[in-house]
Scaffold this active site. Structure first.
Site, PDB file in Angstrom:
ATOM      1  CG  HIS A  54      -7.557 -28.313  -2.294  1.00 34.85           C
ATOM      2  ND1 HIS A  54      -6.846 -29.109  -2.262  1.00 34.85           N
ATOM      3  CD2 HIS A  54      -8.464 -28.900  -1.389  1.00 34.85           C
ATOM      4  CE1 HIS A  54      -7.001 -30.279  -1.500  1.00 34.85           C
ATOM      5  NE2 HIS A  54      -7.981 -29.867  -0.945  1.00 34.85           N
ATOM      6  CD  GLU A  56      -3.372 -24.889  -5.243  1.00 32.79           C
ATOM      7  OE1 GLU A  56      -2.371 -25.063  -4.929  1.00 32.79           O
ATOM      8  OE2 GLU A  56      -4.278 -25.412  -4.477  1.00 32.79           O
ATOM      9  CB  CYS A  84      -2.927 -31.561  -2.698  1.00 29.38           C
ATOM     10  SG  CYS A  84      -4.397 -31.437  -3.639  1.00 29.38           S
ATOM     11  CB  CYS A  87      -4.343 -28.731  -6.774  1.00 27.88           C
ATOM     12  SG  CYS A  87      -5.680 -28.160  -5.407  1.00 27.88           S
TER      13      CYS A  87
END
Length: 157
Positions: A54, A56, A84, A87
Site C-alpha cells: 500500500h 503508506e 486502512c 497501514c
C-alpha cells in the site's frame, strides 16, 4: 497551511502516477521531515503481487531506508486517503509525529476499496472470523521469546 497542502498535492500526484502507470490502486503518500520529502510511495499491490504494498507502507519503507532508522520521529505523513487497518498499524509502529489524510474511508468504499469488513473482524472471537485462527504449538512458539529475554545485544524497539 500552504506548505501542508503542497505536500498533500505530492501525495495525490503519487497516487495518480501509480494509477496511470498501472502499478496499483489510486493511493499515494509522502513522508516529510524538516520541511523536505524523505519518502514517497504509491499503491503497488497489483504490479508487485504484494498485498502489503500500500502507499503508506511503501512510503514508510522508503523513508526509513533513507533515514537509516525503523522509526519516523520528527516526521509527518501525508496520505491521499485515510489509512486502512494494515497501514494504520504500520504507521503506529513507525511512530511519526502526525498524519494528514485527504479522502476518507467512505470515499474509498464508494469506489470499491471497503475496509469495513476488517474492522468488523478484529473484535470477533478467532473461531467466528471469516478466516479462522487456531493456536498451535504454544510451547514451541515461546522459544524465541524466551531467547529474546536473555539476548544481551538486542536492539529494543
Amino acid at each position: 497551511m500552504k506548505e501542508k497542502e503542497k505536500f498533500m498535492k505530492e501525495a495525490v500526484n503519487a497516487a495518480l502516477k501509480g494509477m496511470n502507470t498501472n502499478e496499483g490502486g489510486p493511493f499515494g503518500c509522502v513522508i516529510v521531515k524538516d520541511g523536505k520529502i524523505i519518502g514517497r510511495g504509491n499503491n503497488k499491490v497489483t504490479s508487485t503481487n504484494d498485498p502489503t504494498a500500500h502507499a503508506e507502507v511503501t512510503a514508510i519503507r522508503d523513508a526509513c531506508k533513507k533515514l537509516g532508522s525503523f522509526q519516523l520521529e520528527g516526521c509527518e505523513i501525508y496520505t491521499s486517503c485515510e489509512p486502512c487497518p494494515m497501514c494504520l498499524g504500520a504507521i503506529y509502529w513507525a511512530r511519526p509525529d502526525k498524519v494528514f489524510y485527504g479522502s476518507t474511508q467512505q470515499d474509498a468504499a464508494n469506489i470499491g476499496f471497503d475496509d469495513e469488513f476488517i474492522y468488523k473482524e478484529i473484535p470477533l472471537p478467532y473461531s467466528e472470523r471469516s478466516i479462522p485462527f487456531e493456536q498451535l504449538g504454544h510451547k514451541i512458539a515461546l522459544e524465541p521469546f524466551i531467547a529474546w529475554t536473555k539476548k544481551e545485544d538486542k536492539k529494543e524497539y
